[in-house]
Design a protein around this motif. Structure first.
Motif, PDB file in Angstrom:
ATOM      1  N   PHE A 249       0.751  -1.172   0.030  1.00 17.33           N
ATOM      2  CA  PHE A 249      -0.069   0.119   0.064  1.00 17.33           C
ATOM      3  C   PHE A 249       0.887   1.309   0.082  1.00 17.33           C
ATOM      4  CE2 PHE A 249      -2.137   3.512   2.369  1.00 17.33           C
ATOM      5  CZ  PHE A 249      -3.092   3.590   1.556  1.00 17.33           C
ATOM      6  N   HIS A 250       1.726   1.269   0.741  1.00 20.84           N
ATOM      7  CA  HIS A 250       2.605   2.421   0.819  1.00 20.84           C
ATOM      8  C   HIS A 250       3.565   2.743  -0.285  1.00 20.84           C
ATOM      9  CE1 HIS A 250       1.460   3.587   5.064  1.00 20.84           C
ATOM     10  NE2 HIS A 250       1.888   2.172   5.292  1.00 20.84           N
ATOM     11  N   ASN A 253       1.265   3.796  -3.100  1.00 21.45           N
ATOM     12  CA  ASN A 253       0.992   5.231  -2.942  1.00 21.45           C
ATOM     13  C   ASN A 253       2.201   6.313  -3.483  1.00 21.45           C
ATOM     14  OD1 ASN A 253      -1.609   5.303  -1.675  1.00 21.45           O
ATOM     15  ND2 ASN A 253      -1.083   5.227   0.211  1.00 21.45           N
ATOM     16  N   HIS A 254       3.324   5.905  -2.966  1.00 17.81           N
ATOM     17  CA  HIS A 254       4.636   6.631  -3.330  1.00 17.81           C
ATOM     18  C   HIS A 254       4.707   6.624  -4.707  1.00 17.81           C
ATOM     19  CE1 HIS A 254       8.898   7.930  -2.755  1.00 17.81           C
ATOM     20  NE2 HIS A 254       9.045   7.203  -3.549  1.00 17.81           N
ATOM     21  N   HIS A 256       2.810   6.072  -7.237  1.00 17.20           N
ATOM     22  CA  HIS A 256       1.591   6.726  -7.952  1.00 17.20           C
ATOM     23  C   HIS A 256       1.702   8.243  -7.733  1.00 17.20           C
ATOM     24  CE1 HIS A 256      -2.578   7.810  -9.143  1.00 17.20           C
ATOM     25  NE2 HIS A 256      -2.667   6.739  -9.963  1.00 17.20           N
ATOM     26  N   GLN A 257       1.784   8.770  -6.440  1.00 23.29           N
ATOM     27  CA  GLN A 257       2.118  10.125  -6.343  1.00 23.29           C
ATOM     28  C   GLN A 257       3.213  10.886  -7.124  1.00 23.29           C
ATOM     29  OE1 GLN A 257       2.530  10.408  -2.099  1.00 23.29           O
ATOM     30  NE2 GLN A 257       0.488   9.897  -1.600  1.00 23.29           N
ATOM     31  N   ARG A 279      -8.926  -0.262   1.691  1.00 25.81           N
ATOM     32  CA  ARG A 279      -8.062   1.023   1.069  1.00 25.81           C
ATOM     33  C   ARG A 279      -7.166   0.619   0.120  1.00 25.81           C
ATOM     34  NH1 ARG A 279      -3.247   2.363   5.471  1.00 25.81           N
ATOM     35  NH2 ARG A 279      -2.261   0.290   5.519  1.00 25.81           N
ATOM     36  N   ARG A 283      -7.406   1.831  -4.155  1.00 26.04           N
ATOM     37  CA  ARG A 283      -6.530   2.197  -5.142  1.00 26.04           C
ATOM     38  C   ARG A 283      -6.158   1.338  -6.242  1.00 26.04           C
ATOM     39  NH1 ARG A 283      -6.116   4.348  -0.502  1.00 26.04           N
ATOM     40  NH2 ARG A 283      -5.218   6.306   0.200  1.00 26.04           N
ATOM     41  N   TRP A 286      -8.367   2.738  -9.251  1.00 27.94           N
ATOM     42  CA  TRP A 286      -8.168   4.193  -9.557  1.00 27.94           C
ATOM     43  C   TRP A 286      -7.963   4.344 -11.035  1.00 27.94           C
ATOM     44  CZ3 TRP A 286      -4.245   6.487  -5.686  1.00 27.94           C
ATOM     45  CH2 TRP A 286      -4.961   7.003  -4.466  1.00 27.94           C
TER      46      TRP A 286
END
Length: 465
Positions: A249-250, A253-254, A256-257, A279, A283, A286
């Motif tokens: 997950f982390h 996020n990293h 994708h951002q 969660r 994602r 998305w």
């Protein structure tokens, strides 16, 4: 009189024969022909590209060990592949420096996992991609048009499209892994500076567990956060693995951002990934979620033609059509059937025919009994005589149209439970007496006219296949 290299090869065969089963030895080693031995390079001839690749996949370690033991350390095996049996044209695959010859462009360490604790430059990172899975042999059909188009779009501009993440789901064997490798290969071709990594969800889990054990989790995370294009296969294997999901997950996020590209495959859509954190499921949805369905008939034929050409296999049209029409679930089944046919033909020293094919296919897939209807009979008869389907519904008295109509009626009575009246209503809106007359006429012609009997028999074969 045997030459030195022939004696050496016979000694190698004696060793190999004691190692592997007799059937495998007869199939894969007896057909090999030794050609020469010079400068620690042993050249042998094999019957086809398929044969070569099977040896490299299944018996490379046996060959390497045996050559080193019998011929000497450092011996390298070169292959000469017979690509045309009639003209005896061959193609050589020269040996590489440190091991047995590997087909140019194909990695020998595809299964080797990347080191998740070393920061690397793009040119130093092994992307774990298999070049034989590319867009050139990922043929397009109605079942995969969306995902193929999306994959090519992503490869053009990784991380810059709305397809991020790209989530592809479908049953086993429909081409998800092939698509991942094809996208990765295209990205490496168009964007060589990008750090691309293909990894199975299983390997990701193994690496993460190892990192926890060695207390190097931060290094593991840093490695994956440094990737530009991350392709994860079979992400459903994260189900129930809470710590793995949390770490991914982390990482997700990293990446994708930062506008990095994520591509994932699964055997089910995100909504059905029971046991995955909500969660993370959010994602996964998305970007684009697309299904890969089982290949349609046209796509199966394209895949078969490519595989047959690649492997140098010669099969009759009736065998080709039988496989295409009956092996319908996935691509792996199609490829497996061809491997089995090749092996059976080699073992039994016989041509690949329909009888052998039916036996092999029945062992691999469940054949559904074909439903024969009055409508399907009409279609087959019209196709055989090259007539429009609507024309036998008319009142035309042209000889060829009347004959086609009567044959359709005769076969409808033979192969269906429909009554004379029902058949007449479907075929030309005729009454039961017309159908009865047609059946008697065709039966008389079959009994008295050999050529006509052969025609009807040919139509019956097409009806059943």
């Amino acid at each position: 009189m045997q030459t030195d290299y022939q004696l050496l090869w016979n000694n190698c065969l004696a060793v190999i024969k004691d190692i592997i089963p007799e059937a495998a030895y007869s199939t894969w080693f007896t057909p090999i022909i030794p050609l020469k031995y010079e400068d620690k390079r042993f050249t042998v001839q094999v019957p086809s590209q398929f044969f070569y690749e099977y040896l490299e996949d299944k018996y490379v370690d046996v060959l390497k060990m045996t050559l080193h033991r019998v011929v000497g350390p450092g011996t390298i095996l070169n292959y000469r592949i017979l690509v045309d049996n009639k003209t005896k044209i061959t193609v050589d695959y020269p040996a590489q420096d440190s091991s047995l010859a590997i087909k140019k462009g194909v990695q020998s360490n595809v299964a080797k996992s990347p080191n998740p604790f070393v920061q690397t430059q793009a040119q130093d990172l092994d992307p774990q991609l298999n070049p034989k899975y590319n867009f050139e042999n990922y043929f397009e059909g109605t079942s995969n048009k969306l995902v193929r188009t999306a994959g090519e779009t992503v490869a053009q501009n990784p991380g810059k499209t709305a397809f991020n993440p790209l989530f592809v789901f479908g049953a086993s064997g429909v081409g998800k892994t092939h698509l991942c490798h094809a996208i990765g290969m295209r990205i490496k071709e168009l964007h060589p500076a990008k750090k691309v990594l293909y990894v199975s969800a299983h390997l990701f889990r193994v690496q993460f567990t190892d990192a926890i054990r060695k207390n190097t989790t931060n290094d593991f995370i840093n490695f994956y956060q440094n990737i530009d294009v991350l392709l994860i296969d079979d992400i459903q294997e994260f189900i129930g693995m809470d710590k793995t999901q949390n770490t991914f997950f982390h990482i997700f996020n990293h990446l994708h951002q930062l506008g990095k590209q994520l591509i994932m495959t699964s055997d089910k859509p995100p909504v059905d990934l029971q046991g995955m954190e909500e969660r993370l499921i959010t994602r996964l949805k998305w970007g684009l979620t697309a299904e890969l369905s089982r290949p349609d008939l046209d796509l199966r034929k394209q895949i078969l033609r490519n595989k047959i050409s690649h492997d140098g296999i010669m099969i009759p049209d009736e065998v080709f059509n039988f496989i295409a029409n009956n092996v319908t679930e996935n691509v792996r089944d199609l490829e497996g059937i061809l491997v089995s046919l090749m092996a059976n033909a080699l073992i039994n020293n016989k041509e690949i025919d329909l009888s052998l094919t039916k036996r092999v296919v029945c062992q691999a897939v469940r054949l559904e009994k074909k439903q024969i209807s009055v409508q399907s009979i009409q279609e087959v008869v019209c196709k055989y005589f090259n007539l429009e389907l609507a024309i036998i519904q008319t009142a035309s008295r042209k000889r060829e149209i009347v004959q086609a109509r009567q044959i359709a009626m005769f076969l409808s009575k033979k192969y269906t439970d429909s009554s004379f009246s029902c058949i007449g209503k479907i075929i030309g809106k005729k009454d039961h007496a017309t159908v009865l007359h047609a059946c008697k006429t065709i039966k008389d012609q079959i009994e008295t006219n050999k050529t006509f009997r052969s025609t009807v028999e040919e139509i019956e074969v097409k009806l059943k296949n």
